[in-house]
Enzyme design. Sequence first.
Site, PDB file in Angstrom:
ATOM      1  N   LYS A  31       4.895 -16.335   8.962  1.00  0.00           N
ATOM      2  CA  LYS A  31       4.583 -16.248  10.385  1.00  0.00           C
ATOM      3  C   LYS A  31       4.580 -14.799  10.851  1.00  0.00           C
ATOM      4  CE  LYS A  31       7.986 -17.228  13.502  1.00  0.00           C
ATOM      5  NZ  LYS A  31       9.042 -16.237  13.830  1.00  0.00           N
ATOM      6  N   ASP A  38       8.095 -21.980   7.487  1.00  0.00           N
ATOM      7  CA  ASP A  38       8.994 -21.915   8.640  1.00  0.00           C
ATOM      8  C   ASP A  38      10.370 -21.899   7.997  1.00  0.00           C
ATOM      9  OD1 ASP A  38      10.914 -22.656  10.583  1.00  0.00           O
ATOM     10  OD2 ASP A  38       9.288 -23.343  11.860  1.00  0.00           O
ATOM     11  N   HIS A  39      11.027 -20.755   7.986  1.00  0.00           N
ATOM     12  CA  HIS A  39      12.221 -20.642   7.141  1.00  0.00           C
ATOM     13  C   HIS A  39      13.347 -21.572   7.585  1.00  0.00           C
ATOM     14  CE1 HIS A  39      13.624 -17.788  10.232  1.00  0.00           C
ATOM     15  NE2 HIS A  39      14.837 -17.983   9.766  1.00  0.00           N
ATOM     16  N   ARG A  42       0.830  -1.224   0.000  1.00  0.00           N
ATOM     17  CA  ARG A  42       0.000   0.000   0.000  1.00  0.00           C
ATOM     18  C   ARG A  42       0.857   1.263   0.000  1.00  0.00           C
ATOM     19  NH1 ARG A  42      -2.294  -0.129   6.125  1.00  0.00           N
ATOM     20  NH2 ARG A  42      -0.232  -0.230   6.969  1.00  0.00           N
ATOM     21  N   HIS A  75      10.217 -22.854  14.999  1.00  0.00           N
ATOM     22  CA  HIS A  75      11.543 -23.338  14.590  1.00  0.00           C
ATOM     23  C   HIS A  75      12.055 -24.493  15.477  1.00  0.00           C
ATOM     24  CE1 HIS A  75      11.236 -19.798  12.243  1.00  0.00           C
ATOM     25  NE2 HIS A  75      11.743 -18.951  13.111  1.00  0.00           N
ATOM     26  N   LYS A 127      17.728 -14.210  22.861  1.00  0.00           N
ATOM     27  CA  LYS A 127      18.360 -13.059  22.196  1.00  0.00           C
ATOM     28  C   LYS A 127      19.395 -12.482  23.139  1.00  0.00           C
ATOM     29  CE  LYS A 127      14.710 -11.950  18.993  1.00  0.00           C
ATOM     30  NZ  LYS A 127      15.232 -12.465  17.725  1.00  0.00           N
ATOM     31  N   GLU A 137      20.938 -16.274  19.602  1.00  0.00           N
ATOM     32  CA  GLU A 137      21.159 -15.082  18.775  1.00  0.00           C
ATOM     33  C   GLU A 137      21.904 -14.044  19.601  1.00  0.00           C
ATOM     34  OE1 GLU A 137      17.813 -14.200  15.839  1.00  0.00           O
ATOM     35  OE2 GLU A 137      16.771 -14.763  17.674  1.00  0.00           O
ATOM     36  N   ASP A 190       7.784 -16.831  19.212  1.00  0.00           N
ATOM     37  CA  ASP A 190       8.606 -16.421  18.067  1.00  0.00           C
ATOM     38  C   ASP A 190       9.526 -17.552  17.591  1.00  0.00           C
ATOM     39  OD1 ASP A 190       9.564 -14.488  16.226  1.00  0.00           O
ATOM     40  OD2 ASP A 190      11.305 -14.094  17.488  1.00  0.00           O
ATOM     41  N   LYS A 210      16.569 -24.353   5.436  1.00  0.00           N
ATOM     42  CA  LYS A 210      18.025 -24.330   5.639  1.00  0.00           C
ATOM     43  C   LYS A 210      18.613 -25.669   5.220  1.00  0.00           C
ATOM     44  CE  LYS A 210      17.843 -21.017   9.467  1.00  0.00           C
ATOM     45  NZ  LYS A 210      18.619 -19.832   9.164  1.00  0.00           N
TER      46      LYS A 210
HETATM   47  C1  BG6 Z   1      12.497 -15.386  12.971  1.00  0.00           C
HETATM   48  C2  BG6 Z   1      12.213 -14.667  14.269  1.00  0.00           C
HETATM   49  O1  BG6 Z   1      11.470 -16.307  12.697  1.00  0.00           O
HETATM   50  O2  BG6 Z   1      13.737 -16.066  13.065  1.00  0.00           O
HETATM   51  C3  BG6 Z   1      13.353 -13.735  14.628  1.00  0.00           C
HETATM   52  O3  BG6 Z   1      11.009 -13.934  14.158  1.00  0.00           O
HETATM   53  C4  BG6 Z   1      14.671 -14.461  14.605  1.00  0.00           C
HETATM   54  O4  BG6 Z   1      13.140 -13.138  15.912  1.00  0.00           O
HETATM   55  C5  BG6 Z   1      14.854 -15.231  13.298  1.00  0.00           C
HETATM   56  O5  BG6 Z   1      15.708 -13.488  14.749  1.00  0.00           O
HETATM   57  C6  BG6 Z   1      16.088 -16.104  13.342  1.00  0.00           C
HETATM   58  O6  BG6 Z   1      16.307 -16.636  12.068  1.00  0.00           O
HETATM   59  P1  BG6 Z   1      17.765 -17.004  11.571  1.00  0.00           P
HETATM   60  O7  BG6 Z   1      17.567 -17.651  10.254  1.00  0.00           O
HETATM   61  O8  BG6 Z   1      18.541 -15.727  11.496  1.00  0.00           O
HETATM   62  O9  BG6 Z   1      18.330 -17.921  12.610  1.00  0.00           O
END
Ligand code: BG6
Length: 495
Positions: free
Chosen positions: A152, A181-182, A53, A244, A344, A220, A239, A186
């Site tokens: 997500k 779910d990324h 938008r 994950h 984190k 992280e 999160d 991987k």
């Molecule tokens: C995301 C979370 O799904 O995954 C983030 O919302 C997180 O908070 C991230 O930082 C971590 O992904 P990766 O691939 O950097 O480990």
Amino acid sequence: MSAVSQLPFPESFNMVFFGGAGDLVTRKLLPAMYQCHKNGLLVEAGHILCVDRQDLSEEAFLELADEKACQFIPTADWDAAVWAGFRQRLAYLRIDATQPEQYAPLKERLKKAPAAVTVFYLSTAPSLFATICAHLTRQGLNGPHSRVVLEKPLGHDLASANAITADVDRYFHENQVYRIDHYLGKESVQNLMALRFGNALFEPLWRRMWIRDVQITIAEDVGIGSRAGFYDKAGALRDMVQNHLLQLLCFVAMEPPASLDSNAIRNEKLKVLESLVPFTEEDVHQKTVRGQYRAGICGGKAVPGYLEEEGIPPGSHTETFVAIKAEIANWRWAGVPFYLFTGKRLPERLAEIVIHFHDVPHPIFPLPKSGACAPAKLVIRLQPDEFIRLYLYAKQPGDSMELQPVSLDLNFAEQFKVRRAEGGYERLLLDAIRGNQALFVRHDEQEQAWRWVEPILNTWANDPKGPEPYAAGTWGPAASLDLLRRDGICWHEGK
Ligand code: BG6
């Protein structure tokens, strides 16, 4: 459906990114599509339309894409000429996704470049999913070769996740719905399947008789960045754990699927989720630890605490660290603790799975000086580097029979010269275009994962104590180590 590797790539596609000028698209998804383009994985007739938008001209959008590309494509992969070629695939359309009449120009655009497959990637607030799906359907854009990818967060609890599923279901069939779910994209996560199901070696050992415990860590070093609004409502459990970490647990614990068919894999993952022992309120107190970072030194610089981050309400109880002892009630895993850690502002960025094997039943060698916390273990490092390392004992050179831990290493970067960015999106975007759902989360997996985390969420919400503080740059609250120590176990590498 045929096996994953046999699914053909369509001769043409349209990828439509909703939220197309937003952070995820410009920082992650376009760079991932660029990598696919650079590696020759996209057909020529493949178009990417970003809709948002934001009132941007096509030229202004392309400039934004250029700027982000320079920042987020690793220097080693950057090639200005290749980017110029990739840029030809991009287009921008301003749409307010809530306004039905604004879908007509989208329809026009897609009609001009008809494609074998159209993927609508919804990188928007989930509250817009149903509206977008409804309007796409009404415009006749939801055909047998249309797919919808859902980013997500997919809900904030079981009821809201089910509501999203029900809303989207009204328009798109489950076999058109791709829940991202990324982590599943991987390379190293897929390697876990290769390790387990491509080699007979580990299978007999992969069970309670030989495995003492499993530790899954996603650490992280970053804080919450500019995502205060989202993060303070979510917290680390929603999160990272609900998606994950539980997905990684599934890949470790699942039974061998009969094939690489999407549902064969997802059926096995679902069984694991269904076998997770549910938490009572008492269990939550005993088997979980939540933490929140305070100011500290991280990556060599002083960083603020969570409560000092911009946009965080005073006194927030949102957790930025979680440790959980999970158990799986089935024949393979009964009695084996699965420890899940994520946080984190920890000392480093690291994701790994550590499988600890039992000690020998009758030791005949003198105990190594390093102490009792170094049994045989298999470490599967997912990021930042990717390796599989098997620790064993070997005799120290010399006269004594003293043992010391040694390792067998498989480093993927050294072994395979071709590398794929570790983010995970490339593979998932290609799979969404190909129509392979194996690495996407099915609605029942998602539902079951929410069902399992919900008692934890509820117990925490009703506990006035709040999360335990930990200094940024440390490995979380001390209580998380007690979780293992009580079971006579050390966190891998003595964190
Ligand atoms: C995301 C979370 O799904 O995954 C983030 O919302 C997180 O908070 C991230 O930082 C971590 O992904 P990766 O691939 O950097 O480990």
